[in-house]
Design an enzyme around this catalytic site. Structure first.
Site, PDB file in Angstrom:
ATOM      1  N   HIS A 396       0.802  -1.225   0.000  1.00 17.70           N
ATOM      2  CA  HIS A 396       0.000   0.000   0.000  1.00 17.70           C
ATOM      3  C   HIS A 396       0.829   1.266   0.000  1.00 17.70           C
ATOM      4  O   HIS A 396       0.278   2.353   0.168  1.00 17.70           O
ATOM      5  CB  HIS A 396      -0.926   0.044   1.219  1.00 17.70           C
ATOM      6  CG  HIS A 396      -1.957  -1.039   1.256  1.00 17.70           C
ATOM      7  ND1 HIS A 396      -3.226  -0.879   0.759  1.00 17.70           N
ATOM      8  CD2 HIS A 396      -1.892  -2.310   1.714  1.00 17.70           C
ATOM      9  CE1 HIS A 396      -3.913  -1.992   0.924  1.00 17.70           C
ATOM     10  NE2 HIS A 396      -3.127  -2.887   1.502  1.00 17.70           N
ATOM     11  N   LYS A 587      -8.755  13.530   4.645  1.00 15.09           N
ATOM     12  CA  LYS A 587      -7.841  12.376   4.663  1.00 15.09           C
ATOM     13  C   LYS A 587      -6.834  12.622   5.764  1.00 15.09           C
ATOM     14  O   LYS A 587      -6.763  13.713   6.313  1.00 15.09           O
ATOM     15  CB  LYS A 587      -7.135  12.213   3.322  1.00 15.09           C
ATOM     16  CG  LYS A 587      -6.602  13.533   2.726  1.00 15.09           C
ATOM     17  CD  LYS A 587      -6.058  13.368   1.311  1.00 15.09           C
ATOM     18  CE  LYS A 587      -7.100  13.363   0.226  1.00 15.09           C
ATOM     19  NZ  LYS A 587      -7.247  12.074  -0.426  1.00 15.09           N
ATOM     20  N   ARG A 588      -6.032  11.592   6.113  1.00 17.72           N
ATOM     21  CA  ARG A 588      -4.977  11.813   7.095  1.00 17.72           C
ATOM     22  C   ARG A 588      -4.121  12.999   6.670  1.00 17.72           C
ATOM     23  O   ARG A 588      -3.931  13.250   5.477  1.00 17.72           O
ATOM     24  CB  ARG A 588      -4.110  10.550   7.225  1.00 17.72           C
ATOM     25  CG  ARG A 588      -4.809   9.424   7.977  1.00 17.72           C
ATOM     26  CD  ARG A 588      -5.103   9.838   9.414  1.00 17.72           C
ATOM     27  NE  ARG A 588      -3.894   9.854  10.186  1.00 17.72           N
ATOM     28  CZ  ARG A 588      -3.527   8.890  11.037  1.00 17.72           C
ATOM     29  NH1 ARG A 588      -4.314   7.848  11.244  1.00 17.72           N
ATOM     30  NH2 ARG A 588      -2.397   8.978  11.708  1.00 17.72           N
ATOM     31  N   LYS A 593       0.264  14.342   0.939  1.00 20.67           N
ATOM     32  CA  LYS A 593      -1.123  14.555   0.515  1.00 20.67           C
ATOM     33  C   LYS A 593      -1.393  16.035   0.229  1.00 20.67           C
ATOM     34  O   LYS A 593      -2.406  16.391  -0.352  1.00 20.67           O
ATOM     35  CB  LYS A 593      -2.082  14.026   1.571  1.00 20.67           C
ATOM     36  CG  LYS A 593      -2.007  12.494   1.740  1.00 20.67           C
ATOM     37  CD  LYS A 593      -2.973  12.004   2.799  1.00 20.67           C
ATOM     38  CE  LYS A 593      -2.814  10.530   3.134  1.00 20.67           C
ATOM     39  NZ  LYS A 593      -3.470   9.645   2.142  1.00 20.67           N
ATOM     40  N   THR A 695      -8.858   6.279  -1.827  1.00 19.35           N
ATOM     41  CA  THR A 695     -10.175   5.654  -1.958  1.00 19.35           C
ATOM     42  C   THR A 695     -11.291   6.680  -1.718  1.00 19.35           C
ATOM     43  O   THR A 695     -12.398   6.501  -2.231  1.00 19.35           O
ATOM     44  CB  THR A 695     -10.339   4.468  -0.986  1.00 19.35           C
ATOM     45  OG1 THR A 695      -9.799   4.841   0.285  1.00 19.35           O
ATOM     46  CG2 THR A 695      -9.630   3.240  -1.498  1.00 19.35           C
ATOM     47  N   LYS A 699     -15.185   7.574  -3.599  1.00 21.36           N
ATOM     48  CA  LYS A 699     -16.451   7.849  -2.900  1.00 21.36           C
ATOM     49  C   LYS A 699     -17.033   9.173  -3.377  1.00 21.36           C
ATOM     50  O   LYS A 699     -18.237   9.287  -3.617  1.00 21.36           O
ATOM     51  CB  LYS A 699     -16.217   7.876  -1.387  1.00 21.36           C
ATOM     52  CG  LYS A 699     -15.743   6.522  -0.830  1.00 21.36           C
ATOM     53  CD  LYS A 699     -15.157   6.632   0.577  1.00 21.36           C
ATOM     54  CE  LYS A 699     -14.370   5.374   0.926  1.00 21.36           C
ATOM     55  NZ  LYS A 699     -13.489   5.545   2.098  1.00 21.36           N
TER      56      LYS A 699
HETATM   57  C1  26Q Z   1       3.156   0.623  10.584  1.00 21.57           C
HETATM   58  C2  26Q Z   1       4.021   0.318  11.618  1.00 21.57           C
HETATM   59  C3  26Q Z   1       3.733   0.703  12.917  1.00 21.57           C
HETATM   60  C4  26Q Z   1       2.562   1.383  13.177  1.00 21.57           C
HETATM   61  C5  26Q Z   1       1.701   1.693  12.155  1.00 21.57           C
HETATM   62  C6  26Q Z   1       1.991   1.319  10.854  1.00 21.57           C
HETATM   63  C7  26Q Z   1       1.073   1.645   9.761  1.00 21.57           C
HETATM   64  C8  26Q Z   1      -0.297   1.654   9.967  1.00 21.57           C
HETATM   65  C9  26Q Z   1      -1.175   1.988   8.949  1.00 21.57           C
HETATM   66  C10 26Q Z   1       1.527   1.958   8.495  1.00 21.57           C
HETATM   67  C11 26Q Z   1       0.653   2.286   7.485  1.00 21.57           C
HETATM   68  C12 26Q Z   1      -0.714   2.307   7.695  1.00 21.57           C
HETATM   69  C13 26Q Z   1      -1.697   2.662   6.682  1.00 21.57           C
HETATM   70  C14 26Q Z   1      -1.440   2.881   5.420  1.00 21.57           C
HETATM   71  C15 26Q Z   1      -2.489   3.283   4.477  1.00 21.57           C
HETATM   72  O1  26Q Z   1      -3.611   3.567   4.863  1.00 21.57           O
HETATM   73  N1  26Q Z   1      -2.187   3.350   3.182  1.00 21.57           N
HETATM   74  C16 26Q Z   1      -3.189   3.735   2.203  1.00 21.57           C
HETATM   75  O2  26Q Z   1      -3.823   2.554   1.748  1.00 21.57           O
HETATM   76  C17 26Q Z   1      -4.933   2.862   0.930  1.00 21.57           C
HETATM   77  C18 26Q Z   1      -5.620   1.561   0.575  1.00 21.57           C
HETATM   78  O3  26Q Z   1      -4.864   0.848  -0.342  1.00 21.57           O
HETATM   79  C19 26Q Z   1      -4.503   3.641  -0.297  1.00 21.57           C
HETATM   80  O4  26Q Z   1      -5.647   4.036  -1.003  1.00 21.57           O
HETATM   81  C20 26Q Z   1      -3.695   4.873   0.093  1.00 21.57           C
HETATM   82  O5  26Q Z   1      -3.175   5.493  -1.068  1.00 21.57           O
HETATM   83  C21 26Q Z   1      -2.571   4.484   1.038  1.00 21.57           C
HETATM   84  O6  26Q Z   1      -1.898   5.638   1.502  1.00 21.57           O
END
Ligand code: 26Q
Length: 852
Positions: A396, A587-588, A593, A695, A699
Site C-alpha cells: 500500500h 484524509k490523514r 497529501k 479511496t 467515494k
Molecule cells: C506501521 C508500523 C507501525 C505502526 C503503524 C503502521 C502503519 C499503519 C497503517 C503503516 C501504514 C498504515 C496505513 C497505510 C495506508 O492507509 N495506506 C493507504 O492505503 C490505501 C488503501 O490501499 C490507499 O488508497 C492509500 O493510497 C494508502 O496511503
C-alpha cells in the site's frame, strides 16, 4: 426526525435482483421476498413489529432491565441492535454450516486494521429490513437520528488501508465468497481528535466502554500463542525478559458481516489477548496473588490500543508483538479449521487463500513455515511450496520510510525459531540470485531479506514477496512503480508474481446508505441492479444530456448539502451556506497529501479578494478534515494553520460571505458518510507518485462530486473512465517528480511568481498568527529552505489554473450537472465488488458458495 429514507426503504420491498459484478458462474441469485423476510431469517414465529413489538421490548426489558417508559436512546439503540442480531443469527450460523459442509476454498483476509464505522444502519440496509425498522420507529415514536448516533464508530484503523479492509469484507459477503476477516480487538481505536486554539489534541477512544451488541465472544475457540521471552512491567514500562519462554491466549470475538440481501453472513474475527489459565501457578509462588494479577493485566495490554500510522512507531516493540499475535492466532485458527475437513497437506493451497494487508501480517510467511515444518513435520521443500501457494501480499505504499523493517535482536528474543527459518529462506534465495547473476553482489545486497547495518533488520516487504505467489499494488501507476522502482530487483527474479488490483469501495455504504437522495434518483432512472453491479451505472450516461435528469441530480446534491449544513449547525454550532460551492479535502494529514497546497490556494484566493473587492468569484466553502499522527509535528502545524486560516478569514469583513474555511474535527467513517454526499469539489492533490491509490477519491466520484487533482493513484484511472474533459487534472507527472532533484528549486517559484510570493509572505508575516508570532515558521522551512520535498510550489500555479477552469464550469449549472452525471456514470469500476472479483479469480481461485 426526518423521513428522508422512506423512499429509499420502499424500494427494498421489490425483492431486488442480487448480482455481484462477477461474470458467468460467479453471478448470484435473487434476494428473498421482503414480505417473507422474517421467516426467511428463521424468525417467523418471533414478532418484531405490529401490535406488540415483542423482540424489541423483550430486549429492553431483559437486557437492560428497564421499563419501556424509562428508557433513554442508548437502551433503545441496544435493544434494536440486539433485535437485528437475533434476526441475522440463524442465517449467520447457516453460513458457517454451509461452508463446513461444502468445504469450498476459503479466503482469509489478514489485517491489523478494520475501519468499520457504525453497523446498525448498514446491517439493516443489507438485511433489507428498512421497512420493518421504519414501522418500529413509527409505532414506538423513536428518534431515528438520536438512536443511530448512540453507536460509536468502530475505528479500528488509521485511514485508507483499514477502510479498504472494511469495504472488502462487505464485498466478499455480498458476493457469497467463503471468506473471513482476521484482525485485533483493540480496546482503544484510533484516537479522538479535538482542536484547542487550533492545535490537535488526542483523547483515547474507549469505544467498548459500553457493551457492543455486535460482538460475540467465543472463549471456547481460544488459541495459545507461544513466545520466546516473558514480559514484565518495570517502573511503568513493558520490558522483555530474555530466555524465559511464555505464552498468551487469543480469545476470538466474532462480528457478523452481512452481505447485501442477507443471504451470506460472513465473520470478522477479532483477537483479544489474555493470560493463560495456568499463568498464576507457572511463574508465581502461591502467595503472590497481587503481582500474578498485575501480570495478567500485562498480557491483556497487548491488544489494548491501535498504533497510529506513524513512522516513529516503527520502533515500538509492542507493535511487533501485536503483529505476531494476529498472525499466530489467525493461522492456528484457520489451520485447525483446515484439519477438520481435510487430511492431505498438499490440499492446503486448494482449500486456503490468505491475503496479507500490507506487510503488517507478513510474519505469516515464517509462521506457516514453522507450523508445517515443526508441527506437521513436512520436509522443507514441500512446506515452502505450500506456504508460497497459500499466501499473497498487497503493498500500500511506496514511501521508503514507511516500509517495515524489524531489528534482528527482537526476533532473537521473541521469535528465535522464526529467525532461523527466515535466515534459511534467505540463504536459499541468495544462492539462487548468485547462480542467476554471478558476481552481482549489489543485487544480492538489495534482494536480501536482511538489511545490514549497526543493527541488522529483517525487510518485511522482501519476506512477503519471496514467501508468497502474488504481490499486488492498489492502482495501476502504483503497481507499475512498485515493480519498476521500489522492489525492482525482486520483480526481475519473480516477474510472474507481480500484478495490479485497483482499489474500490462498497457502493452499499458509500452511496445507497450515505446518499439516499442520489441513490433514489439513480434507481428511478435505471432500476436497482446497480447496488450489486455498479457497472450498470453506465446506463446513466445518456441521461447526462437530459435536462430533467440534470435537475433531479442537482436537487439531490442540494438536499445533501442542506442536510449536512443542518447537521453541522446542530452538532457544532458552525454555520455554512449551502449556496456556496462545497469544496473538500478529507484524509490523514500528511505532507505528501499536500493539504498545504490546498491552503496556499485558499490564501491566494483570499489575497485576490482583499486586493480587488469587486472581483467576481463564486462564493465557496472549503472543508478540511483529518488526523495527524500524534508524533508528526509538521502535520500538527498544518492543522494549526488550517484552523488559524479559518479563524482569520471568518474575522475579515472584506471576504465575509465569499470565502469560508471549516476544519471539521474528528474525521471518521460517520463524518465521511455525511460530508462526501454534500461535496461538489473533491481535492485529490498528492505529489504524483506518492498516493498509492486513494479511496475517498472514488467515494466522491460516486456521489457526484467533480475532482480537481493530480495524476496520481487511482485518480488517473478515474479520469480515464470519465474522460479527462470531465476532470480537472493538473500538475507534474510522477516521472517529472521522480527526476525533479536535478532541476527543482522552490525559491525560483517564490522569486518569479507574485501570487506565490504574496501568499508565503502573508503566512510568514503572522497575519494568520497575530497572537503566536513565528508559529508558522516551520511551514516556510519546509516549503523554501528545506527543499520542498513534496513540490508544493512546483504545482501551485497549475492548481490555481485548474481551479479557474473549474469555476468557469460551475458558473453554468447545466454543464456542471452534465459532468457530475458523467462522473457518476463512469464510477462503476470503483466498486470494491469489481476489485474483489479480480482478487477471487486472479489471485485466490475462490468461488462463491451459496448459502441455501
Ligand atoms: C506501521 C508500523 C507501525 C505502526 C503503524 C503502521 C502503519 C499503519 C497503517 C503503516 C501504514 C498504515 C496505513 C497505510 C495506508 O492507509 N495506506 C493507504 O492505503 C490505501 C488503501 O490501499 C490507499 O488508497 C492509500 O493510497 C494508502 O496511503
Amino acid at each position: 426526525m426526518s423521513s428522508t429514507r422512506t423512499a429509499a426503504s420502499a424500494r427494498t420491498s421489490k425483492a431486488p435482483k442480487i448480482s455481484t459484478g462477477m461474470t458467468g458462474a460467479m453471478r448470484t441469485s435473487t434476494a428473498p421476498e421482503a414480505t417473507n423476510l422474517l421467516e426467511y431469517y428463521g424468525c417467523g414465529p418471533i414478532q418484531f413489529t405490529g401490535s406488540n413489538d415483542a423482540l424489541y421490548e423483550r430486549h429492553l426489558m431483559f437486557d437492560s432491565v428497564v421499563s419501556p417508559m424509562a428508557t433513554g436512546p442508548r437502551e433503545r439503540y441496544e435493544a434494536i441492535a440486539r433485535s437485528v442480531r437475533d434476526i441475522l443469527s440463524q442465517r449467520w450460523l447457516r453460513t458457517e454450516q454451509t461452508y463446513a459442509r461444502e468445504n469450498p476454498k476459503r479466503v482469509y483476509y489478514l489485517s491489523m486494521e478494520y475501519l468499520m464505522g457504525r453497523s446498525l444502519a448498514n446491517n439493516i440496509m443489507n438485511l433489507l429490513l428498512d421497512p420493518i425498522l421504519e414501522r418500529l420507529i413509527e409505532n414506538k415514536d423513536l428518534d431515528r437520528l438520536a438512536l443511530l448516533e448512540q453507536e460509536p464508530d468502530a475505528g479500528l484503523g488509521n485511514g485508507g488501508l483499514g477502510r479498504l479492509a472494511a469495504c472488502f469484507v462487505d464485498s466478499m459477503a455480498t458476493m457469497q465468497l467463503p471468506a473471513m476477516g482476521y484482525g485485533l480487538r483493540y480496546e482503544y481505536g484510533i484516537f479522538k481528535q479535538t482542536i484547542r486554539d487550533g492545535w490537535q489534541h488526542e483523547q483515547p477512544d474507549n469505544w467498548l466502554r459500553r457493551p457492543d451488541p455486535w460482538e460475540v465472544a467465543r472463549p471456547q475457540e481460544e488459541v495459545e500463542v507461544k513466545l520466546g521471552c516473558s514480559f514484565e512491567v518495570q517502573s511503568g514500562t513493558l520490558v522483555a525478559v530474555a530466555g524465559q519462554p511464555s505464552s498468551l491466549l487469543g480469545i476470538p470475538y466474532d462480528r457478523p458481516v452481512v452481505g447485501y440481501g442477507g443471504k451470506t453472513i460472513n465473520t470478522l474475527r477479532l483477537w483479544a489477548a489474555a493470560a493463560p489459565h495456568s499463568f498464576d501457578f507457572q511463574v508465581f509462588s502461591a502467595g503472590d496473588f497481587v503481582s500474578a494479577l498485575a501480570h495478567r493485566l500485562t498480557a491483556e495490554s497487548l491488544t489494548r490500543v491501535l498504533y497510529p500510522d506513524d513512522s516513529t512507531s516503527m520502533g515500538q516493540g509492542l507493535r511487533f508483538v501485536q503483529e505476531y499475535f494476529l498472525v499466530a492466532c489467525s493461522l492456528a485458527d484457520l489451520m485447525r479449521r483446515f484439519r477438520q475437513t481435510n487430511s492431505e497437506w498438499d490440499a492446503l493451497p486448494d482449500k486456503v487463500a490468505i491475503q496479507l494487508n500490507d506487510t503488517h501480517p507478513s510474519l505469516a510467511v515464517s509462521e506457516l513455515m514453522r507450523i508445517l515444518l515443526d508441527e506437521e513435520h513436512l520436509p522443507w521443500d514441500q512446506a515452502w511450496d505450500l506456504t508460497r501457494q497459500t499466501l499473497a501480499y498487497t503493498n500500500h505504499t511506496l514511501l521508503p520510510e514507511a516500509l517495515e523493517k524489524w531489528p534482528l535482536p527482537w526476533f532473537e528474543l521473541l521469535l528465535p525459531r522464526h529467525l532461523e527459518i527466515i535466515l534459511e529462506i534467505n540463504r536459499r534465495l541468495l544462492d539462487e540470485v548468485r547462480a542467476r547473476f554471478p558476481g552481482d553482489e549489489g543485487r544480492v545486497e538489495r534482494i536480501s531479506l536482511i538489511e545490514e547495518g549497526a543493527v541488522r533488520k529483517v525487510r518485511m516487504a522482501n519476506l512477503a514477496i519471496v514467501g508468497s505467489h502474488s504481490t499486488n499494488g492498489v492502482a495501476a501507476i502504483h503497481s507499475g512503480l512498485l515493480r519498476t522502482v521500489t522492489v525492482k530487483d525482486l520483480a526481475e527474479i519473480f516477474p510472474e508474481r507481480f500484478n495490479n488490483k485497483t482499489n474500490g469501495v462498497t457502493p452499499r455504504r458509500w452511496l445507497l446508505l450515505a446518499n439516499p437522495a442520489l441513490a433514489d434518483c439513480i434507481t428511478e432512472a435505471i432500476g436497482n441492479g446497480w447496488i450489486t453491479d455498479l457497472s450498470l451505472l453506465t446506463k446513466l450516461a445518456p441521461l447526462a444530456d437530459d435536462i430533467g435528469f440534470r435537475d433531479t441530480v442537482r436537487k439531490a446534491k442540494r438536499s445533501a448539502k442542506m442536510h449536512f449544513a443542518e447537521w453541522l449547525k446542530s452538532s457544532s454550532g458552525v454555520t455554512v451556506d449551502p449556496d456556496t460551492i462545497f469544496d473538500s479535502q478529507v484524509k490523514r494529514i500528511h505532507e505528501y497529501k499536500r493539504q498545504l497546497l490546498n491552503a496556499l490556494r485558499v490564501v491566494v484566493l483570499y489575497n485576490r479578494l482583499r486586493e480587488n473587492p469587486d472581483l467576481e468569484m463564486a462564493p465557496r466553502t472549503f472543508f478540511f478534515a483529518g488526523k495527524a499522527a500524534p508524533a508528526y509535528d509538521l502535520a500538527k502545524i498544518i492543522i494549526k494553520f488550517l484552523n488559524n486560516l479559518a479563524g482569520t478569514i471568518d474575522g475579515d469583513p472584506a471576504v465575509r460571505g465569499r470565502l469560508k474555511v471549516v476544519f471539521l474535527p474528528e474525521y471518521c467513517v460517520s463524518l465521511a458518510e455525511r460530508l462526501i454526499p454534500a461535496t461538489e469539489v473533491s481535492n485529490q492533490i498528492s505529489t504524483a507518485g506518492y498516493e498509492a491509490s486513494g479511496t475517498s477519491n472514488m467515494k466522491f466520484m460516486m456521489n457526484g462530486a467533480l475532482t480537481i487533482g493530480t495524476r496520481d493513484g487511482a485518480t488517473i484511472e478515474m479520469a480515464e473512465a470519465a474522460g479527462e474533459e470531465n476532470f480537472f487534472l493538473f500538475g507534474l507527472t510522477a516521472d517529472q517528480v521522480a527526476d525533479s532533484s536535478t532541476w527543482y528549486n522552490p525559491q525560483w517559484h517564490y522569486d518569479n511568481e507574485p501570487e506565490t510570493q504574496a501568499a508565503l509572505d502573508l503566512i510568514v508575516s503572522d497575519h494568520f498568527s497575530r497572537h503566536e508570532p513565528g508559529v508558522f515558521e516551520p511551514l516556510r522551512g519546509t516549503l523554501l529552505t528545506r527543499g520542498d520535498r513534496f513540490m508544493h510550489l512546483a504545482d501551485l500555479t497549475a492548481y490555481l489554473e485548474a481551479d479557474r477552469r473549474l469555476l468557469d464550469e460551475y458558473a453554468d449549472p447545466n454543464r456542471w450537472a452534465r459532468k457530475a452525471i458523467l462522473n457518476v456514470a463512469s464510477s462503476g469500476k470503483f466498486s470494491s465488488d469489481r476489485t474483489i472479483g479480480e482478487y477471487a479469480t486472479e489471485i485466490w481461485s475462490a468461488k462463491p458458495c451459496a448459502v441455501q
